[in-house]
Design an enzyme around this catalytic site. Structure first.
Site, PDB file in Angstrom:
ATOM      1  N   GLY A  31       0.793  -1.226   0.000  1.00 17.83           N
ATOM      2  CA  GLY A  31       0.000   0.000   0.000  1.00 17.83           C
ATOM      3  C   GLY A  31       0.823   1.273   0.000  1.00 17.83           C
ATOM      4  N   TYR A  32       0.152   2.401   0.285  1.00 23.86           N
ATOM      5  CA  TYR A  32       0.721   3.739   0.128  1.00 23.86           C
ATOM      6  C   TYR A  32       1.230   3.846  -1.311  1.00 23.86           C
ATOM      7  CZ  TYR A  32       2.031   8.207   2.095  1.00 23.86           C
ATOM      8  OH  TYR A  32       2.096   9.545   2.384  1.00 23.86           O
ATOM      9  N   LEU A  33       0.308   3.585  -2.215  1.00 23.91           N
ATOM     10  CA  LEU A  33       0.665   3.320  -3.611  1.00 23.91           C
ATOM     11  C   LEU A  33       1.157   4.574  -4.330  1.00 23.91           C
ATOM     12  CD1 LEU A  33      -2.320   0.971  -4.555  1.00 23.91           C
ATOM     13  CD2 LEU A  33      -0.060   0.344  -3.648  1.00 23.91           C
ATOM     14  N   HIS A  34       2.093   4.345  -5.237  1.00 18.73           N
ATOM     15  CA  HIS A  34       2.670   5.427  -6.039  1.00 18.73           C
ATOM     16  C   HIS A  34       2.820   4.938  -7.485  1.00 18.73           C
ATOM     17  CE1 HIS A  34       6.284   3.061  -5.609  1.00 18.73           C
ATOM     18  NE2 HIS A  34       6.273   3.192  -4.295  1.00 18.73           N
ATOM     19  N   GLY A  36       5.221   3.711  -9.070  1.00 24.16           N
ATOM     20  CA  GLY A  36       5.899   2.419  -9.226  1.00 24.16           C
ATOM     21  C   GLY A  36       4.892   1.280  -9.174  1.00 24.16           C
ATOM     22  N   HIS A  37       4.020   1.331  -8.174  1.00 27.63           N
ATOM     23  CA  HIS A  37       2.966   0.313  -8.082  1.00 27.63           C
ATOM     24  C   HIS A  37       2.042   0.397  -9.308  1.00 27.63           C
ATOM     25  CE1 HIS A  37       3.798   1.196  -3.662  1.00 27.63           C
ATOM     26  NE2 HIS A  37       4.018  -0.107  -3.712  1.00 27.63           N
ATOM     27  N   GLN A 153      14.116  -9.579  -3.985  1.00 32.06           N
ATOM     28  CA  GLN A 153      12.790 -10.188  -3.794  1.00 32.06           C
ATOM     29  C   GLN A 153      12.357 -10.941  -5.063  1.00 32.06           C
ATOM     30  OE1 GLN A 153       9.422  -8.307  -1.537  1.00 32.06           O
ATOM     31  NE2 GLN A 153       8.809  -7.670  -3.572  1.00 32.06           N
ATOM     32  N   VAL A 176      10.655   2.412 -11.357  1.00 25.59           N
ATOM     33  CA  VAL A 176      10.117   3.739 -11.704  1.00 25.59           C
ATOM     34  C   VAL A 176      10.760   4.773 -10.779  1.00 25.59           C
ATOM     35  CG1 VAL A 176       8.033   5.160 -11.849  1.00 25.59           C
ATOM     36  CG2 VAL A 176       7.957   2.743 -12.518  1.00 25.59           C
TER      37      VAL A 176
HETATM   38  P1  AMP Z   1       5.835  -2.493  -1.645  1.00 24.92           P
HETATM   39  O1  AMP Z   1       4.458  -1.930  -1.505  1.00 24.92           O
HETATM   40  O2  AMP Z   1       6.912  -1.509  -1.377  1.00 24.92           O
HETATM   41  O3  AMP Z   1       5.996  -3.814  -0.953  1.00 24.92           O
HETATM   42  O4  AMP Z   1       6.004  -2.821  -3.190  1.00 24.92           O
HETATM   43  C1  AMP Z   1       5.070  -3.627  -3.872  1.00 24.92           C
HETATM   44  C2  AMP Z   1       5.611  -3.939  -5.240  1.00 24.92           C
HETATM   45  O5  AMP Z   1       5.837  -2.727  -5.949  1.00 24.92           O
HETATM   46  C3  AMP Z   1       6.961  -4.674  -5.188  1.00 24.92           C
HETATM   47  O6  AMP Z   1       6.989  -5.665  -6.199  1.00 24.92           O
HETATM   48  C4  AMP Z   1       7.935  -3.566  -5.458  1.00 24.92           C
HETATM   49  O7  AMP Z   1       9.143  -4.014  -6.040  1.00 24.92           O
HETATM   50  C5  AMP Z   1       7.159  -2.706  -6.441  1.00 24.92           C
HETATM   51  N1  AMP Z   1       7.703  -1.355  -6.439  1.00 24.92           N
HETATM   52  C6  AMP Z   1       7.874  -0.535  -5.368  1.00 24.92           C
HETATM   53  N2  AMP Z   1       8.482   0.612  -5.766  1.00 24.92           N
HETATM   54  C7  AMP Z   1       8.707   0.497  -7.102  1.00 24.92           C
HETATM   55  C8  AMP Z   1       9.316   1.328  -8.082  1.00 24.92           C
HETATM   56  N3  AMP Z   1       9.821   2.528  -7.783  1.00 24.92           N
HETATM   57  N4  AMP Z   1       9.372   0.881  -9.343  1.00 24.92           N
HETATM   58  C9  AMP Z   1       8.878  -0.338  -9.681  1.00 24.92           C
HETATM   59  N5  AMP Z   1       8.297  -1.170  -8.801  1.00 24.92           N
HETATM   60  C10 AMP Z   1       8.212  -0.766  -7.529  1.00 24.92           C
END
Ligand code: AMP
Length: 301
Positions: A31-34, A36-37, A153, A176
């Site tokens: 969560g706290y999506l941006h 990248g997500h 991961q 991203v």
């Molecule tokens: P998280 O919510 O941080 O656990 O991330 C969830 C998914 O989003 C994971 O597969 C992360 O690798 C991916 N993710 C997080 N940040 C980025 C980013 N800047 N660019 C691409 N994927 C991302």
């Protein structure tokens, strides 16, 4: 878009797509999506008939002194981003739904979890492997999307899928970045303005990695030293690790195996209380080009 919090509802919602013959793509997040997500969701949207997003701050992947309690949350914002990206099902479970009692079963991927974040965060990847395998069993996706921001991961999950013959394709997606180069992360919100400015050193050193590898004559240790020195110029930076390893095997970047494999330049650095990670892959071609650069030729003269 269906929003479900219980496992029984999730299974029903997925089954409704399956009876229509739909393929299913899963994007697991905390969560706290941006953006990248969002890029993972966009990729899933392209390749799958039904897109499932999970938002779950998984307690089993946090160590006792880590930021589980203060991990940022924004349910409304997440639902808006999900809706805007064409998500079909959002799964937002409470911890008690995922873990009605502590899991007695562990999923431990050996070897590659001893390095990098696995070394700094003992047990972290056991928690990741556990929750991801639970999500795979609950959703039964055809494909699951993971960002290369967390390259280790991706290596760990891919290895788990291979070892256990899980019927899911892992789709790695590119990192991203913000316009200034900082890799997007939910944790960036913790950074002060000064910390954020100095954190740009991470993407800067990664950008220069091929050039510095060439100057080091292809020696991974030389490249690491150069990166450490540059990050060390930032008064607010506290290095956790700077590593150059093979990818996805995460073996030392020298010798016969390293000569056949892509490499990863992986960084983990604290700015204040915030630990940031970033990385870059060097393909065989980029490594060969670095070694064949004019700088190298000049050295040989
Ligand atoms: P998280 O919510 O941080 O656990 O991330 C969830 C998914 O989003 C994971 O597969 C992360 O690798 C991916 N993710 C997080 N940040 C980025 C980013 N800047 N660019 C691409 N994927 C991302």
């Amino acid at each position: 878009m269906q929003v479900v919090t219980e496992i029984a509802e999730l299974k029903k919602a997925v089954a409704a797509h399956r009876v229509q013959g739909h393929s299913v793509g899963l994007v697991p997040t905390m969560g706290y999506l941006h953006a990248g997500h969002a890029s993972l969701l966009a990729q899933a949207r392209k390749e799958s008939d039904a897109v499932v997003l999970s938002v779950f701050v998984n307690p089993t992947q946090f160590g006792p002194n880590e930021d589980l309690d203060r991990y940022p949350r924004n349910k409304e914002g997440d639902l808006q981003l999900a809706e805007a990206n064409g998500v079909d099902i959002v799964f937002l479970p409470e911890a008690s739904e995922m873990y009605p009692r502590p899991s007695a079963t562990r999923i431990s991927v050996g070897g590659i979890t001893d390095k990098l974040c696995g070394a700094s965060r003992p047990g972290h990847f056991d928690g990741v492997a556990l929750v991801v395998s639970k999500l795979f069993h609950l959703v039964g996706p055809d494909r699951a999307y993971f960002g290369m921001k967390d390259a280790q991961q991706v290596a760990v999950i891919s290895r788990m899928v291979e070892d256990l013959n899980l019927p899911v394709e892992i789709v790695p997606c590119p990192i991203v970045r913000a316009e200034d180069g900082l890799a997007l992360s939910s944790r960036n919100v913790y950074l002060s303005a000064d910390e954020r400015a100095q954190a740009l050193v991470l993407s800067e050193t990664l950008r220069r990695a091929p050039e510095w590898l060439a100057e080091a004559g292809g020696d991974a240790e030389g490249l690491k030293a150069r990166i450490r020195a540059r990050i060390g110029e930032m008064p607010l930076a506290d290095i956790d690790y700077v590593e150059v390893l093979t990818y996805p095997g995460l073996a030392p970047a020298f010798g016969a195996e390293a000569a056949e494999s892509a490499w990863i330049v992986a960084l983990a650095v604290r700015f204040g209380k915030t630990r940031l990670i970033d990385n870059r892959l060097l393909t065989r071609q980029e490594i060969a080009e670095a070694l064949a650069s004019p700088l190298q030729a000049a050295k040989g003269e």
